[in-house]
Write an enzyme that holds these catalytic residues in place. Sequence first.
Site, PDB file in Angstrom:
ATOM      1  N   ARG A 191      73.051 -27.819 -17.176  1.00  0.00           N
ATOM      2  CA  ARG A 191      73.873 -28.502 -16.673  1.00  0.00           C
ATOM      3  C   ARG A 191      73.860 -28.194 -15.047  1.00  0.00           C
ATOM      4  NH1 ARG A 191      75.795 -32.807 -20.255  1.00  0.00           N
ATOM      5  NH2 ARG A 191      76.801 -30.834 -20.830  1.00  0.00           N
ATOM      6  N   ASP A 229      75.879 -30.329 -11.619  1.00  0.00           N
ATOM      7  CA  ASP A 229      76.729 -30.750 -10.925  1.00  0.00           C
ATOM      8  C   ASP A 229      75.913 -31.581  -9.899  1.00  0.00           C
ATOM      9  OD1 ASP A 229      78.700 -31.153 -12.804  1.00  0.00           O
ATOM     10  OD2 ASP A 229      79.688 -29.818 -11.270  1.00  0.00           O
ATOM     11  N   ARG A 276      83.045 -22.353  -8.709  1.00  0.00           N
ATOM     12  CA  ARG A 276      83.232 -23.531  -7.533  1.00  0.00           C
ATOM     13  C   ARG A 276      84.875 -23.033  -7.946  1.00  0.00           C
ATOM     14  NH1 ARG A 276      81.777 -29.123  -7.741  1.00  0.00           N
ATOM     15  NH2 ARG A 276      82.831 -29.647  -6.056  1.00  0.00           N
TER      16      ARG A 276
END
Length: 275
Positions: A53, A55, A200
């Site tokens: 998945r 974001d 990130r």
Amino acid sequence: MSKKKVALVVEYKGTEYKGWQAQKYDVPTVQKYLETALSKIAAHTVKVVCAGRTDASVHASAQVVHFETDAERSEKAWTLGVNSNLPKDIAVVAAANMHSSFHARFSAVSRRYRYVIYSSPLRPAIMSKEVTWTHKSLDISKMQQAAKVFVGKHDFSSFRAVGCQAHTPVRTILNFEIYQSGQYIVLDIRANAFLHHMIRNFAGVLMTIGAGEEEVSWARKVLEARDRTKGGITGPPEGLYFVDAEYPEEFKVPKVALGPHFLPYFEEPSYELPS
């Protein structure tokens, strides 16, 4: 009639979406639009499972999904037909019938992301939503040295989001390469799996080191702290791309060119699938 399992490779620009996963509220997600388009072609309700998945505002050049269907359709129907029912920023780029044991998530042995940084004193206009811009000059050699610390099996608690739902913070980084071409700096990371915001958070630490605001040794200190509050900022989502999921050869999952496709070609290290 027995159901068949079909795998798709999907490309999307995540800018206008609230992430991959369909939600109970009526918000735009990649999964929602893909399932709607597939359901039209299959003439029945289709639910898909993805390899990993993503974001909100995160992109993919090779997201792998699977679904089950009893509809008899050609590869062109699952590509060209589905694409005709998708928004312009989502596209199916490959399709194949799979063995019933295939699972887009659980059959994957590794996943790969690229994080694209645009280092320039002035902000870009054309790629403003497809890269992470920094006005700072980054020392790529320092970033490369620091990234070596993350390779291997570690507790990555310092790099997981506070709301991460993974059962364990332990992950294995198989390869962590950093390339530069002109003003693009690319973090290329391959692992068995990733934690929420892990890449990130890597980017935030490495950009800080590259800018000379912390020493190379800070990367190890953050890793060993096992504390998210010690890890500095989280990099923006715009530069992040899901670029590959690897599977055992017997599944014959379609392969596409490694993206994102606006990047120059980088010499590929030799990789082996994890056992």
